[in-house]
Each structure stands twice: as C-alpha cells, then as structure tokens.
Design a protein around this motif. Structure first.
Motif, PDB file in Angstrom:
ATOM      1  N   LYS A   1       0.850  -1.186   0.000  1.00 20.09           N
ATOM      2  CA  LYS A   1       0.000   0.000   0.000  1.00 20.09           C
ATOM      3  C   LYS A   1       0.891   1.243   0.000  1.00 20.09           C
ATOM      4  O   LYS A   1       1.815   1.346   0.814  1.00 20.09           O
ATOM      5  CB  LYS A   1      -0.874  -0.029   1.250  1.00 20.09           C
ATOM      6  N   PRO A   2       0.679   2.195  -0.902  1.00 19.29           N
ATOM      7  CA  PRO A   2       1.538   3.389  -0.933  1.00 19.29           C
ATOM      8  C   PRO A   2       1.588   4.084   0.428  1.00 19.29           C
ATOM      9  O   PRO A   2       0.557   4.303   1.070  1.00 19.29           O
ATOM     10  CB  PRO A   2       0.869   4.266  -1.989  1.00 19.29           C
ATOM     11  N   GLY A   3       2.805   4.389   0.868  1.00 16.38           N
ATOM     12  CA  GLY A   3       2.992   5.065   2.152  1.00 16.38           C
ATOM     13  C   GLY A   3       3.101   4.147   3.341  1.00 16.38           C
ATOM     14  O   GLY A   3       3.134   4.601   4.489  1.00 16.38           O
ATOM     15  N   VAL A   4       3.195   2.833   3.110  1.00  9.44           N
ATOM     16  CA  VAL A   4       3.273   1.868   4.204  1.00  9.44           C
ATOM     17  C   VAL A   4       4.508   2.132   5.078  1.00  9.44           C
ATOM     18  O   VAL A   4       5.530   2.623   4.604  1.00  9.44           O
ATOM     19  CB  VAL A   4       3.319   0.426   3.634  1.00  9.44           C
ATOM     20  N   THR A   5       4.383   1.835   6.365  1.00  9.93           N
ATOM     21  CA  THR A   5       5.523   1.891   7.282  1.00  9.93           C
ATOM     22  C   THR A   5       6.171   0.512   7.333  1.00  9.93           C
ATOM     23  O   THR A   5       5.472  -0.497   7.447  1.00  9.93           O
ATOM     24  CB  THR A   5       5.071   2.311   8.690  1.00  9.93           C
ATOM     25  N   PHE A   6       7.503   0.493   7.267  1.00  6.01           N
ATOM     26  CA  PHE A   6       8.235  -0.776   7.308  1.00  6.01           C
ATOM     27  C   PHE A   6       9.220  -0.751   8.458  1.00  6.01           C
ATOM     28  O   PHE A   6       9.991   0.202   8.626  1.00  6.01           O
ATOM     29  CB  PHE A   6       8.988  -1.003   5.992  1.00  6.01           C
ATOM     30  N   VAL A   7       9.204  -1.819   9.268  1.00  4.95           N
ATOM     31  CA  VAL A   7      10.099  -1.948  10.418  1.00  4.95           C
ATOM     32  C   VAL A   7      10.844  -3.274  10.303  1.00  4.95           C
ATOM     33  O   VAL A   7      10.238  -4.303  10.005  1.00  4.95           O
ATOM     34  CB  VAL A   7       9.301  -1.925  11.745  1.00  4.95           C
ATOM     35  N   ASN A   8      12.153  -3.254  10.562  1.00  4.05           N
ATOM     36  CA  ASN A   8      12.919  -4.497  10.560  1.00  4.05           C
ATOM     37  C   ASN A   8      13.618  -4.677  11.901  1.00  4.05           C
ATOM     38  O   ASN A   8      14.543  -3.941  12.243  1.00  4.05           O
ATOM     39  CB  ASN A   8      13.949  -4.525   9.439  1.00  4.05           C
ATOM     40  N   VAL A   9      13.141  -5.683  12.661  1.00  8.63           N
ATOM     41  CA  VAL A   9      13.791  -6.073  13.919  1.00  8.63           C
ATOM     42  C   VAL A   9      14.205  -7.540  13.833  1.00  8.63           C
ATOM     43  O   VAL A   9      14.473  -8.179  14.858  1.00  8.63           O
ATOM     44  CB  VAL A   9      12.867  -5.840  15.137  1.00  8.63           C
ATOM     45  N   GLY A  10      14.260  -8.074  12.608  1.00 11.64           N
ATOM     46  CA  GLY A  10      14.669  -9.460  12.401  1.00 11.64           C
ATOM     47  C   GLY A  10      16.135  -9.532  12.021  1.00 11.64           C
ATOM     48  O   GLY A  10      17.020  -9.341  12.856  1.00 11.64           O
ATOM     49  N   ARG A  11      16.402  -9.769  10.746  1.00 11.14           N
ATOM     50  CA  ARG A  11      17.766  -9.821  10.233  1.00 11.14           C
ATOM     51  C   ARG A  11      17.861  -9.015   8.946  1.00 11.14           C
ATOM     52  O   ARG A  11      16.943  -9.007   8.120  1.00 11.14           O
ATOM     53  CB  ARG A  11      18.198 -11.275   9.980  1.00 11.14           C
ATOM     54  N   GLY A  12      19.002  -8.345   8.779  1.00  6.89           N
ATOM     55  CA  GLY A  12      19.186  -7.485   7.620  1.00  6.89           C
ATOM     56  C   GLY A  12      19.166  -8.227   6.311  1.00  6.89           C
ATOM     57  O   GLY A  12      18.788  -7.664   5.267  1.00  6.89           O
ATOM     58  N   SER A  13      19.556  -9.502   6.316  1.00  7.05           N
ATOM     59  CA  SER A  13      19.615 -10.274   5.076  1.00  7.05           C
ATOM     60  C   SER A  13      18.239 -10.527   4.475  1.00  7.05           C
ATOM     61  O   SER A  13      18.123 -10.888   3.304  1.00  7.05           O
ATOM     62  CB  SER A  13      20.313 -11.612   5.323  1.00  7.05           C
ATOM     63  N   VAL A  14      17.179 -10.322   5.260  1.00  7.36           N
ATOM     64  CA  VAL A  14      15.826 -10.559   4.751  1.00  7.36           C
ATOM     65  C   VAL A  14      15.431  -9.494   3.735  1.00  7.36           C
ATOM     66  O   VAL A  14      14.576  -9.732   2.876  1.00  7.36           O
ATOM     67  CB  VAL A  14      14.815 -10.580   5.919  1.00  7.36           C
ATOM     68  N   VAL A  15      16.070  -8.336   3.792  1.00 10.64           N
ATOM     69  CA  VAL A  15      15.665  -7.189   2.982  1.00 10.64           C
ATOM     70  C   VAL A  15      16.706  -6.876   1.909  1.00 10.64           C
ATOM     71  O   VAL A  15      17.899  -6.780   2.197  1.00 10.64           O
ATOM     72  CB  VAL A  15      15.461  -5.946   3.874  1.00 10.64           C
TER      73      VAL A  15
ATOM     74  N   PHE B   1       7.683   5.414   5.589  1.00  9.73           N
ATOM     75  CA  PHE B   1       8.635   5.536   6.696  1.00  9.73           C
ATOM     76  C   PHE B   1       9.205   4.153   6.991  1.00  9.73           C
ATOM     77  O   PHE B   1       8.507   3.145   6.884  1.00  9.73           O
ATOM     78  CB  PHE B   1       7.942   6.079   7.946  1.00  9.73           C
ATOM     79  N   ALA B   2      10.492   4.114   7.354  1.00  7.08           N
ATOM     80  CA  ALA B   2      11.143   2.858   7.724  1.00  7.08           C
ATOM     81  C   ALA B   2      11.923   3.045   9.013  1.00  7.08           C
ATOM     82  O   ALA B   2      12.621   4.052   9.185  1.00  7.08           O
ATOM     83  CB  ALA B   2      12.077   2.380   6.621  1.00  7.08           C
ATOM     84  N   ALA B   3      11.782   2.085   9.919  1.00  3.99           N
ATOM     85  CA  ALA B   3      12.569   2.043  11.149  1.00  3.99           C
ATOM     86  C   ALA B   3      13.380   0.751  11.110  1.00  3.99           C
ATOM     87  O   ALA B   3      12.810  -0.343  11.087  1.00  3.99           O
ATOM     88  CB  ALA B   3      11.665   2.077  12.374  1.00  3.99           C
ATOM     89  N   LEU B   4      14.701   0.889  11.095  1.00  3.13           N
ATOM     90  CA  LEU B   4      15.584  -0.254  10.837  1.00  3.13           C
ATOM     91  C   LEU B   4      16.594  -0.427  11.963  1.00  3.13           C
ATOM     92  O   LEU B   4      17.333   0.507  12.292  1.00  3.13           O
ATOM     93  CB  LEU B   4      16.321  -0.054   9.509  1.00  3.13           C
ATOM     94  N   ASP B   5      16.630  -1.626  12.522  1.00  5.55           N
ATOM     95  CA  ASP B   5      17.628  -1.941  13.548  1.00  5.55           C
ATOM     96  C   ASP B   5      18.721  -2.851  13.007  1.00  5.55           C
ATOM     97  O   ASP B   5      19.771  -2.998  13.628  1.00  5.55           O
ATOM     98  CB  ASP B   5      16.954  -2.614  14.744  1.00  5.55           C
ATOM     99  N   VAL B   6      18.477  -3.472  11.853  1.00  4.47           N
ATOM    100  CA  VAL B   6      19.419  -4.427  11.268  1.00  4.47           C
ATOM    101  C   VAL B   6      19.581  -4.131   9.781  1.00  4.47           C
ATOM    102  O   VAL B   6      18.684  -3.598   9.140  1.00  4.47           O
ATOM    103  CB  VAL B   6      18.930  -5.886  11.472  1.00  4.47           C
ATOM    104  N   PHE B   7      20.752  -4.528   9.238  1.00  3.23           N
ATOM    105  CA  PHE B   7      21.097  -4.149   7.877  1.00  3.23           C
ATOM    106  C   PHE B   7      21.840  -5.287   7.180  1.00  3.23           C
ATOM    107  O   PHE B   7      22.385  -6.179   7.836  1.00  3.23           O
ATOM    108  CB  PHE B   7      21.949  -2.876   7.893  1.00  3.23           C
ATOM    109  N   GLU B   8      21.882  -5.226   5.861  1.00  3.75           N
ATOM    110  CA  GLU B   8      22.576  -6.264   5.094  1.00  3.75           C
ATOM    111  C   GLU B   8      24.053  -6.307   5.441  1.00  3.75           C
ATOM    112  O   GLU B   8      24.653  -7.377   5.545  1.00  3.75           O
ATOM    113  CB  GLU B   8      22.407  -6.007   3.595  1.00  3.75           C
ATOM    114  N   VAL B   9      24.661  -5.136   5.600  1.00  5.87           N
ATOM    115  CA  VAL B   9      26.071  -5.031   5.996  1.00  5.87           C
ATOM    116  C   VAL B   9      26.118  -4.201   7.267  1.00  5.87           C
ATOM    117  O   VAL B   9      25.555  -3.107   7.329  1.00  5.87           O
ATOM    118  CB  VAL B   9      26.918  -4.365   4.887  1.00  5.87           C
TER     119      VAL B   9
END
Length: 364
Positions: free
Chosen positions: A267-281, A297-305
């Motif tokens: 859905k346009p404008g969705v909020t995305f949060v990642n508290v799992g693992r960066g490799s998923v994204v 908006f995105a709130a990210l605690d984990v990243f690919e690198v």
C-alpha cells in the motif's frame, strides 16, 4: 580461574548429576551467581583474565580492542576443552566454535547469548556427527520486549509522520493541522512468529491494531492474531497493510524475501520496520521504495552489511530511522539470558527437551 560450584566437580556422564560449563563470553559476577543459585548442579568455569571487559550490561562481545596473548589463548582453549557445555560462542567467532566442538569430544551443549546464534553455528561448518552430538541453543525470546517497543516506535513514527514534525521544528514553522492515523485502525503484517513476532503481535493487539502474521508454522488460532497466512499467500494481503514488521531470522529461505517484487505490492505510504535480520531485505529495493513513496517511513535496527557503510543512501533519507543493531539491549537482558541458561541446564540434567534448539538444517 573462578569455579562457581557447591560440590566437587566431575565430568557429566550417565548417572552423574553435574554439569561443567565454560563461560566463553563476558558475564558479570552477579549473573554467574544467579545461574548457580538457580541450578546448583552447574559448575561455571570462569577466568575473567581470558575474557574481554564488558562495557555495559549484556555486553557479551566485550571490549573490541581485547586481544589474548599466545599463552592466554592456550589457557582459554584448555578451559573450553575441559567443559561439558559452553555459555556463549567464543568471541562470537564461528571458527572458534568449530575448534571448540572438534577439540572436545565430551562437549554436549553450546548456548549462544544472542537470539541469532544459529547463523554462527551454520557458519562454523560442522559435520553431521558434531551437529548431532552437540545441542545448540539460543537466547531467542529474551529480546522480545525491547524489540517490540522499537517496532511500536517505528509504527507510531510513521503513523504520526515524525519526519514532518522534525522538519517543522527545524524550520520553527507552525503549520496548518493535518489528519493523524490512529494505530487502533491499523492493519499490520508481522513477518515471522517466533519470540519477537509473538511479542510484537501482542503489543499491537493491545493497541487495537488488526494483526496478520506470515508464518510457515501457523497453527491454531491465536488471541493476538486476526489471521495467519503462508509465505506464498502474501500477495493476497500485502496491499491492505498500513505497516509491516519483519521479525524473521536470517536463513537461505528468508534471504531477500522483502525485494522489489514484494514492495511492488504494498500500500503506498506503508511503514516498514525491521527487527529481524538485515539479510531478509534487499536494501537497494528498500531505498527505491523509500524514494518513490511506496514506503512512507522505515525504522531499521538491522542491515545487510553491519556496520552500515557511510556511503549507504539510507543515512541521508529523511523518512528513515536508523538504530545501530542496538534495539534489543535492555538493562535486564543479561539476567534474562542467565535465567534461560539455568532453565536449560536443569532440562539437560533432568533429561528434558531444551528450549530454543537451533534448527541445524536452516540454522535459526
């Protein structure tokens, strides 16, 4: 070396009721006492001189500048090789884990102080015999509460348009009013239903949100979840969602699950949060979605690198909240790990199934 024990130490074997545990990661003295008070049959083998100094509570990695001398390394290995179990993956290093498992035929159990220890077990390259001989467990679930709070922070920041509020404050501008989005009317998709996903779902449900969970192991109805969907049915629901929370482990099956195709259906404008693992994204797809408005908006605690490279465009995007893989830390996390370890030690000694056993096929 300190031995936290209440009786003579002896090698665990059928008929014996003691467990020698080498502390392979830094641990505060009170946490060591907590373990043996809860399970007196455990003997903790600890030598603080062979472990890096902790910089704060639950700092299981310790001072990154710490280096052992050759003599200290020999003593550390001897300590690990004398134990029935390890508390922590030595240095968080898969190579050190592999060495410890292969050098110690009496090793029965390794407990990782992190929730993602399965990835390190997989990276150790152990053979089928060692994976069957040694039980591997993680500290999954201990981090559920602080990570769910970070997920709520991300969803609320998107719903209340935190970037807009920040821009107005920086400009000292009193703007016209605008419509807010109440979480109680939100539809939220939670990817994964492990300890973190369950806690995120519980918190969202308490706020009145409608929770949909993607899980391969969805079973009976759950009070916090409106519906479960299988991974291959995501396309049927993703366009309805106001927010998406990723709480998935990093495995071959989850790598880049959130990719261009996934994000094309949101859905346009969705909020995305990642508290799992960066490799998923797939971060390149995520950046594109943040730039063109598919992701508001995105709130990210984990990243690919990790650490996130300074050249990453995520740093400069105004609609991104970056946490340096620190959202799981809390003042009571170390006590939670100690309690979980003591509980599993009791289970091992009494012949009961362990909690949080690593899946040694997918390594999570």
């Amino acid at each position: 070396m300190n031995e936290h024990t209440t009786s003579a130490t002896e090698r665990i074997a059928p008929g014996h009721k003691r467990l020698r545990v080498a502390v392979a990661n830094p641990l505060h003295e009170e946490s060591c006492r907590r373990i043996v008070e809860r399970e007196p049959r455990v003997t903790l083998l600890v030598d603080p001189a062979l472990l890096p100094r902790m910089r704060h509570r639950a700092d299981f990695s310790g001072d990154p500048g710490y280096l052992r001398t050759a003599e200290q390394r020999e003593r550390f290995h001897a300590l690990l090789d004398s134990a029935d179990a390890l508390l922590g993956i030595p240095g968080g290093d898969p190579g050190e884990l592999a060495r410890a498992v292969r050098a110690n035929p009496g090793l029965r159990w390794v407990h990782a102080t992190s929730a993602g220890g399965g990835q390190q077990v997989g990276a150790a390259g152990l053979g089928p015999h060692d994976l069957q001989r040694v039980a591997f467990t993680t500290s999954a679930g201990v981090h559920g509460s602080p990570l769910s709070e970070f997920a709520l922070l991300g969803i609320l920041s998107g719903a209340k348009d935190l970037p807009r509020l920040q821009r107005l404050k920086e400009r000292r501008e009193w703007s016209d009013r605008w419509i807010s989005h109440p979480i109680s009317r939100y539809k939220v998709l939670v990817l994964g239903f492990g300890g973190i996903g369950r806690e995120v779902s519980r918190c969202l449900s308490l706020l009145g949100a409608s929770v949909t969970v993607m899980s391969r192991k969805a079973g009976a109805a759950h009070p916090d979840v409106e519906r479960f969907v299988a991974p291959d049915a995501l396309g049927d629901v993703i366009g309805e969602m106001d927010a998406i929370v990723c709480a998935l482990p990093g495995t071959d099956l989850t790598t880049h699950l959130v990719d261009e195709r996934f994000l094309a259906g949101v859905k346009p404008g969705v909020t995305f949060v990642n508290v799992g693992r960066g490799s998923v994204v797939d971060e390149s797809a995520l950046v594109a979605g943040l730039r063109d408005g598919r992701i508001g908006f995105a709130a990210l605690d984990v990243f690919e690198v990790e650490p996130l490279p300074r050249t990453s465009p995520l740093w400069s995007l105004p609609n991104v909240l970056i946490s340096p893989h620190t959202a799981a830390l809390s003042a009571d996390q170390e006590e939670g790990v100690a309690d979980l370890f003591a509980d599993n030690a009791t289970r091992l000694l009494d012949g009961h199934p362990l909690k949080n056993v690593v899946n040694t096929v997918e390594f999570y």
